[in-house]
Design a protein around this motif. Structure first.
Motif, PDB file in Angstrom:
ATOM      1  N   ASN A  11       0.823  -1.213   0.000  1.00  0.00           N
ATOM      2  CA  ASN A  11       0.000   0.000   0.000  1.00  0.00           C
ATOM      3  C   ASN A  11       0.857   1.263   0.000  1.00  0.00           C
ATOM      4  O   ASN A  11       0.562   2.222  -0.699  1.00  0.00           O
ATOM      5  N   GLY A  13       4.592   1.262  -0.234  1.00  0.00           N
ATOM      6  CA  GLY A  13       5.782   1.172  -1.084  1.00  0.00           C
ATOM      7  C   GLY A  13       5.483   1.403  -2.558  1.00  0.00           C
ATOM      8  O   GLY A  13       6.332   1.964  -3.281  1.00  0.00           O
ATOM      9  N   ASP A  31       8.789  -7.261  -5.056  1.00  0.00           N
ATOM     10  CA  ASP A  31       7.810  -7.642  -4.037  1.00  0.00           C
ATOM     11  C   ASP A  31       7.492  -9.111  -4.259  1.00  0.00           C
ATOM     12  O   ASP A  31       7.680  -9.633  -5.372  1.00  0.00           O
ATOM     13  N   HIS A  70      10.448  -9.396   8.712  1.00  0.00           N
ATOM     14  CA  HIS A  70      10.654  -9.204   7.273  1.00  0.00           C
ATOM     15  C   HIS A  70      11.903  -8.364   7.024  1.00  0.00           C
ATOM     16  O   HIS A  70      12.717  -8.676   6.161  1.00  0.00           O
ATOM     17  N   MET A 241      -3.310  -0.646  12.423  1.00  0.00           N
ATOM     18  CA  MET A 241      -2.018   0.051  12.327  1.00  0.00           C
ATOM     19  C   MET A 241      -1.706   0.771  13.640  1.00  0.00           C
ATOM     20  O   MET A 241      -0.571   0.753  14.121  1.00  0.00           O
TER      21      MET A 241
END
Ligand code: NAD
Length: 295
Positions: A11, A13, A31, A70, A241
């Motif tokens: 969303n 990047g 990605d 990640h 978030m």
């Protein structure tokens, strides 16, 4: 212009990589999602087959990934072994202060320059190139990173040494979570006391209770037309978030030995709201739970 590796085209990047390409850089984008790679090609980036390939030969590498694991994995296994000597790394993901310090330390051990550069501003700001970057790292590394970050944002601020960008981000968002809940409580009480919400807004927005949560993001519909409260709390800034950032703040407080009882209360209340249907709603929607309404 430079060759930039960009890893993590979600969303946030996707818009950021597009803006780097628009500013004239050759952006080698990667990605795990094929759809994200297709979108990057349409936006003027060069899709590549792996994170290692994005890093290989690049002057700079930007990562915009979900969380600690990640980021640590991609740097350890893909970027450090493949990047060219002298490359600059910018991690724009929101991760823990401890993980950011670890990765910046490992980059330095490998002889690379690196900054942590988390962002404020959501998907619209990422697409529009109006993000605010809070940057941690050495002054010289900050100066190298600045022009790349400026191509994706409206403000680039040096917060301090390694991890200081993440520290600024989670302290700010802990403050935001707590002031939003306090603002919601005040509107719920005001209504129960018979005050018209608009009248209460008019008074409090000019009095000592004023905050960004009140005047830019008012949790009741009406007083601030652009606020998510006017569109049934569609985000905006999703509760999931906010909860992630509040958890990071509590982990940092534990690790640093800081007492943050309001931050802890905010985390507990947002966890409750998320578990009761608020996960995908804007974080200002917590007013519905505090008012005893179903979300
Ligand atoms: P997202 O889930 O939309 O995107 C993350 C992307 O990373 C996904 O496309 C995923 O496929 C990719 N990815 C995961 N592992 C990978 C790997 N090993 N190699 C390559 N790609 C990989 O998340 P987002 O909303 O873009 O957020 C990214 C970061 O920015 C998060 O840390 C988030 O907390 C932070 N952030 C988000 C917002 C927002 O409003 N969305 C605002 C500020 C900060």
């Amino acid at each position: 212009m430079s060759t930039v590796g960009f890893i993590g085209l979600g969303n946030m990047g996707s818009g950021m990589a597009a803006n780097l390409a628009k500013s004239g850089h050759a952006v080698k984008a990667f990605d795990l999602s094929k759809a994200a790679l297709d979108k990057a090609r349409e936006a003027g980036c060069i899709p590549v087959a792996s994170a290692a390939e994005a890093a290989r030969g690049a002057d700079a590498v930007v990562t915009m990934l979900p969380a600690d694991l990640h980021v640590e994995t991609v740097y350890k296994h893909e970027i450090f072994p493949n990047a060219a000597a002298g490359a600059l790394f910018m991690d724009c993901s929101t991760i823990s202060v401890d993980a950011a310090r670890r990765v910046l330390g490992q980059a330095a051990d490998h002889g690379f320059a690196m900054v942590d550069a988390p962002v404020s501003g959501g998907v619209a700001a990422a697409a529009g190139g109006t993000l605010t970057f809070m940057v941690g790292g050495e002054q010289a590394d900050f100066q190298r990173a600045e022009p790349f970050l400026q191509a994706m944002g409206k403000a680039v601020i040096h917060a301090g040494g390694a991890g200081a960008g993440q520290a600024a981000k989670i302290c700010n968002n802990m403050l935001l979570g707590a002031t939003m809940i306090a603002t919601c409580e005040a509107f719920v009480l005001a209504e129960k006391l018979g005050l018209d919400p608009q009248r209460f807004f008019d008074i409090s927005a000019k009095a000592s209770g004023q905050s960004w949560s009140m005047t830019s993001y008012c949790p009741v519909p009406g007083p601030v037309p652009a606020a998510p409260s006017n569109r049934d709390y569609a985000p905006g800034f999703a509760t999931a978030m906010m909860l992630k950032d509040l958890k990071l703040a509590q982990a940092a407080a534990m690790s640093a030995g800081a007492a943050t009882p309001m931050g802890a209360a905010a985390e507990a209340l947002y966890a409750l709201y998320a578990a009761n249907g608020g996960q995908e709603k804007d974080f200002s929607g917590i007013i519905e739970m505090l008012a005893g309404k179903r979300s």
